[in-house]
Design a protein around this motif. Structure first.
Motif, PDB file in Angstrom:
ATOM      1  N   GLY A  91       0.819  -1.207   0.000  1.00  0.00           N
ATOM      2  CA  GLY A  91       0.000   0.000   0.000  1.00  0.00           C
ATOM      3  C   GLY A  91       0.853   1.257   0.000  1.00  0.00           C
ATOM      4  O   GLY A  91       2.027   1.221   0.380  1.00  0.00           O
ATOM      5  N   VAL A  92       0.258   2.364  -0.424  1.00  0.00           N
ATOM      6  CA  VAL A  92       0.925   3.664  -0.399  1.00  0.00           C
ATOM      7  C   VAL A  92      -0.030   4.695   0.198  1.00  0.00           C
ATOM      8  O   VAL A  92      -1.251   4.514   0.182  1.00  0.00           O
ATOM      9  CB  VAL A  92       1.393   4.107  -1.800  1.00  0.00           C
ATOM     10  CG1 VAL A  92       2.476   3.185  -2.319  1.00  0.00           C
ATOM     11  CG2 VAL A  92       0.214   4.156  -2.776  1.00  0.00           C
ATOM     12  N   MET A  93       0.528   5.804   0.709  1.00  0.00           N
ATOM     13  CA  MET A  93      -0.289   6.799   1.391  1.00  0.00           C
ATOM     14  C   MET A  93       0.239   8.221   1.166  1.00  0.00           C
ATOM     15  O   MET A  93       0.613   8.920   2.105  1.00  0.00           O
ATOM     16  CB  MET A  93      -0.334   6.486   2.896  1.00  0.00           C
ATOM     17  CG  MET A  93      -1.385   7.265   3.680  1.00  0.00           C
ATOM     18  SD  MET A  93      -1.359   6.891   5.465  1.00  0.00           S
ATOM     19  CE  MET A  93       0.225   7.597   5.956  1.00  0.00           C
ATOM     20  N   PRO A  94       0.292   8.703  -0.060  1.00  0.00           N
ATOM     21  CA  PRO A  94       0.717  10.086  -0.304  1.00  0.00           C
ATOM     22  C   PRO A  94      -0.420  11.079  -0.065  1.00  0.00           C
ATOM     23  O   PRO A  94      -1.115  11.499  -0.988  1.00  0.00           O
ATOM     24  CB  PRO A  94       1.150  10.056  -1.773  1.00  0.00           C
ATOM     25  CG  PRO A  94       0.297   9.009  -2.392  1.00  0.00           C
ATOM     26  CD  PRO A  94       0.091   7.969  -1.315  1.00  0.00           C
ATOM     27  N   LEU A  95      -0.611  11.454   1.175  1.00  0.00           N
ATOM     28  CA  LEU A  95      -1.743  12.281   1.555  1.00  0.00           C
ATOM     29  C   LEU A  95      -1.594  13.721   1.048  1.00  0.00           C
ATOM     30  O   LEU A  95      -0.491  14.256   0.952  1.00  0.00           O
ATOM     31  CB  LEU A  95      -1.884  12.304   3.075  1.00  0.00           C
ATOM     32  CG  LEU A  95      -2.011  10.958   3.784  1.00  0.00           C
ATOM     33  CD1 LEU A  95      -2.205  11.181   5.281  1.00  0.00           C
ATOM     34  CD2 LEU A  95      -3.152  10.135   3.216  1.00  0.00           C
ATOM     35  N   SER A  96      -2.734  14.358   0.780  1.00  0.00           N
ATOM     36  CA  SER A  96      -2.775  15.766   0.393  1.00  0.00           C
ATOM     37  C   SER A  96      -4.225  16.213   0.353  1.00  0.00           C
ATOM     38  O   SER A  96      -5.125  15.390   0.147  1.00  0.00           O
ATOM     39  CB  SER A  96      -2.126  15.986  -0.975  1.00  0.00           C
ATOM     40  OG  SER A  96      -2.860  15.317  -1.990  1.00  0.00           O
TER      41      SER A  96
END
Length: 244
Positions: A91-96
């Protein structure tokens, strides 16, 4: 409880929850097959497991590639002869904030967090059905139950994983078990490289209290260790005293 040795495939096994899960399940006597893009990390992990008396093998994996995921599962079948458990962990989590319009990052989360789980299911489900048993452990998040600022797209992907898991469970005749594991704040690399300054600042406070990855591995081991006929459907694990 009598311990049953199973063949367990772990995606995203190069660090964090995936690495901790591989170590825990190998220590429990299961055969583990490790997948991730960083094969150097997988090689070191497999060597450690072997030194400690476990059984491990690995193969390069990019879960966004459907054919590559099938090749990975085929390699696990070739290595061990069956696939009992798939831990869909990558999984990935590049929040913005949505207003930042980081559409490339949105697409990346959808590709890894949603399509990656679907690719894992599609590649392993036929083999599980052919052998008459199997278990998918899909890693979601507390973000599968609630939404927070800067995390709308990430949470949407985890809501999707929750829905996919429940749908797969309902479509099973009982031979395929399905577990959704939803961690709260956990020590990992997910938030290390956030490109958005607002999300990066929020994460420093949000992650002040965090679980070790081994706590999530323990929850996965509990679900995997249940005898046939017992299906642990959902586990939510949060830090004690933490909001998330």
């Amino acid at each position: 409880m009598t311990r049953i040795s199973r063949t367990v495939v772990v995606t995203g096994a190069s660090s964090g929850i995936g690495e901790a899960t591989a170590l825990r399940l190998a220590a429990d006597g299961h055969r583990v097959f490790l997948g991730a893009r960083r094969t150097d990390c997988l090689r070191r992990l497999a060597a450690r497991i072997t030194r400690e008396g476990g059984v491990a093998a690995f193969h390069a994996l990019d879960v966004t590639d459907a054919s590559g995921t099938q090749t990975f599962m085929d390699a696990a079948l070739h290595e061990y002869g069956r696939i009992d458990v798939v831990v869909n962990n990558a999984g990935v989590m590049p929040l913005s904030p949505l207003a930042a319009l980081r559409t490339d990052e949105w697409d990346r989360m959808i590709d890894v967090n949603v399509r990656g789980v679907l690719h894992g299911i599609a590649a392993a489900l036929p083999a599980m059905r052919a052998q008459g048993a199997g278990h998918f452990v899909n890693i979601a998040s507390v973000g599968a139950y609630e939404v927070s600022p800067t995390a709308a797209v990430y949470c949407a992907t985890k809501f999707a994983v929750r829905a996919l898991s429940e749908g797969l469970r309902q479509e099973s005749d009982g031979s395929i078990r399905v577990t959704l594991v939803s961690p709260g704040v956990t020590e990992s690399e997910l938030a290390d490289n956030l490109s958005d300054p607002e999300a990066r600042s929020a994460m420093q406070t949000y992650r002040a209290v965090a679980l070790p990855a081994s706590a999530i591995a323990d929850a996965i081991a509990y679900a995997v260790g249940q005898p046939p006929g017992t299906d642990v459907n959902e586990i939510v694990v949060r830090p004690a005293g933490g909001a998330q």
